[in-house]
Each structure stands twice: as C-alpha cells, then as structure tokens.
Design a protein around this motif. Structure first.
Motif, PDB file in Angstrom:
ATOM      1  N   HIS A  78      52.154  26.199  35.518  1.00  0.00           N
ATOM      2  CA  HIS A  78      50.879  25.528  35.799  1.00  0.00           C
ATOM      3  C   HIS A  78      51.099  24.046  36.086  1.00  0.00           C
ATOM      4  O   HIS A  78      50.529  23.486  37.029  1.00  0.00           O
ATOM      5  CB  HIS A  78      49.933  25.665  34.595  1.00  0.00           C
ATOM      6  CG  HIS A  78      49.513  27.060  34.274  1.00  0.00           C
ATOM      7  ND1 HIS A  78      50.056  27.773  33.227  1.00  0.00           N
ATOM      8  CD2 HIS A  78      48.606  27.879  34.858  1.00  0.00           C
ATOM      9  CE1 HIS A  78      49.485  28.964  33.168  1.00  0.00           C
ATOM     10  NE2 HIS A  78      48.604  29.062  34.150  1.00  0.00           N
ATOM     11  N   HIS A 103      45.009  26.376  34.829  1.00  0.00           N
ATOM     12  CA  HIS A 103      45.364  25.512  35.962  1.00  0.00           C
ATOM     13  C   HIS A 103      44.632  24.167  35.863  1.00  0.00           C
ATOM     14  O   HIS A 103      45.238  23.105  36.072  1.00  0.00           O
ATOM     15  CB  HIS A 103      45.010  26.187  37.285  1.00  0.00           C
ATOM     16  CG  HIS A 103      45.994  27.218  37.729  1.00  0.00           C
ATOM     17  ND1 HIS A 103      47.309  26.921  38.013  1.00  0.00           N
ATOM     18  CD2 HIS A 103      45.853  28.560  37.935  1.00  0.00           C
ATOM     19  CE1 HIS A 103      47.940  28.025  38.398  1.00  0.00           C
ATOM     20  NE2 HIS A 103      47.086  29.028  38.348  1.00  0.00           N
ATOM     21  N   SER A 108      45.373  20.738  37.920  1.00  0.00           N
ATOM     22  CA  SER A 108      45.014  21.162  39.273  1.00  0.00           C
ATOM     23  C   SER A 108      43.527  20.908  39.511  1.00  0.00           C
ATOM     24  O   SER A 108      42.697  21.111  38.630  1.00  0.00           O
ATOM     25  CB  SER A 108      45.322  22.651  39.478  1.00  0.00           C
ATOM     26  OG  SER A 108      46.720  22.870  39.508  1.00  0.00           O
TER      27      SER A 108
END
Length: 246
Positions: A78, A103, A108
């Motif tokens: 991740h 994530h 992200s």
C-alpha cells in the motif's frame, strides 16, 4: 526476479488491486477454501436478496468486517503505491476491488473503490441521498438507522447482482494508461479480470504498446494476457520495483 518497472516522464500508470494485497495486512480473502466468506455463505450476506431477507445478519457481518479492518494496518505494498502517486501525481490512478480503506490510510488519493466502501453507508432506496461516512457497528435490527425518506440504511457495498461503481471513469483511465499494474487478483472476477484485455486492445499498429504487469504469489487465470507476471508477495515485491524518470 523482475528487473523492475520503468515509469517514463510521459507514462500514465493504472493500478488494479484485489483481495491479495489486503490479505497481507491480515484481512481475509473473499472466500475460504471451504467456499465460505468469514464463516458465512455469500448468498446469505452479500446479495440484495440477503438484505431483503435478513438485514440484521447482513449488518452483523459487515460490522464484523469493519472491526477487522479497523485493526489492520497498511502494508509495504500500500505504501509503495502511495509513494509512486506522490512522484507522478495525476498520472497515477488506482482502482481497487477491496472495500477497506488501507490504500487511503497509506496515502493514496487518486483512487476509486469499484465494489464500494466498508466505512460508508447509503439509503437502500433510490431517494437520491448521498452515501455517508460511517464507522458504526449495527448488530441488531433496532440499531439499523433510517434515511430521511424512511428507508433503511445499508452498507455502501456492491453486492452480487449489482453493477460496479465508477465504471465510466475506470474505462477512461484504462484508455489513457501506458502502464498497467495488477496486484493480488484471481483473474476470474469480471469486469476487473477484463481490464488487462481492454488495455491490450489498444495495442494497435503504430501505437505504443501498453505494458501490463501482474504481481502476486501465484499466476492469475488471465496470466497469459500480461507482459510480465512477477511472482511473490506484493509487500516484498513492490517496494523498490518502480524506477521513475524525472
């Protein structure tokens, strides 16, 4: 061992992740070897019919999944994707089949959850109310909240028989990518299993070929469609795999 994945200055990277990447953080994959999902038949907890028949059981199941996800932590895979996004910005796009928030917790930002989000709920009706962030646990019928329209609140999850989310955006991102990286999927769940084939359809004479990579401990069912299959745990393979051209 792969020589790595080179990301040139003009490359756009499309990433698809599946249950395998979350499994390395301790979350169970979709089905166990006995065909059950965390001790439940899929038909009893992950279909519109299951919701109509027993919303209390469905919410107990997703409350259990919320507990499990809250106890888990993002793993190096991740973090590797978050680091790549920080380097190439909006040329990075991540589509995940997973409903957990690992994530996001890794950093992200440019991503979609095609099968919904575990920590989100929505109205069961078509009243138009937006989905809401929700980390609560509902384990009895009396705890299930209702929408302002009077209908019950259900998990914001794409169940069997329902259409995946944000497919138009996903298709646009596949159309613009020059590198596709797929991690931890079986290659037999559609439409996600078709993404690599859709990318390959763009490999026309005179056009730059889309490079496609699969990463996981064993080959997926659609392994022959990839430019390269890299066997190994994502958390061990991904860190250091990308070379980014300035």
């Amino acid at each position: 061992m792969s020589a790595g994945i080179h990301v040139a200055a003009g490359d756009c990277v499309f990433v698809l992740t599946g249950a395998g990447i979350s499994a390395e953080s301790g979350l169970p994959t979709f089905r166990d070897s006995d065909g059950l999902w965390s001790g439940h038949r899929v038909e009893d907890v992950a279909t519109p019919e299951a919701w109509e028949a027993n919303p209390e059981l469905v919410w107990r199941f997703y409350s259990m999944r919320r507990r499990d996800a809250q106890r888990s932590e993002p793993n190096p895979a991740h973090h590797a994707f978050a680091a790549l996004e920080s380097q190439i910005g909006d040329r990075f796009f991540l589509c995940t089949q997973n409903v957990d928030d690992l994530h996001e917790r890794a950093g992200s930002r440019n991503l979609v959850h095609m099968h919904g989000e575990l920590f989100s709920s929505r109205c069961e009706s078509e009243c138009g109310a937006a989905a809401i962030a929700d980390k609560n646990l509902y384990e009895s019928i009396t705890q299930i909240p209702t929408c302002s329209c009077g209908a019950r609140i259900r998990p914001n999850i794409v169940w069997f028989g329902e259409y995946p989310l944000e497919m138009d955006r996903i298709m646009r991102e596949i159309d613009r990518c020059s590198v596709m990286v797929v991690v931890g999927t079986s290659g037999n769940v559609h439409p996600a299993a078709s993404f690599v084939h859709w990318a390959n359809q763009r490999n026309l004479p005179g056009e730059a070929k889309v490079r496609t990579y699969y990463i996981g401990p064993e080959p997926p069912l659609n392994a022959s469609a990839f430019t390269e299959v890299i066997l190994g745990k994502a958390g061990e393979v991904l860190p250091g795999l990308f070379t980014v051209e300035a």
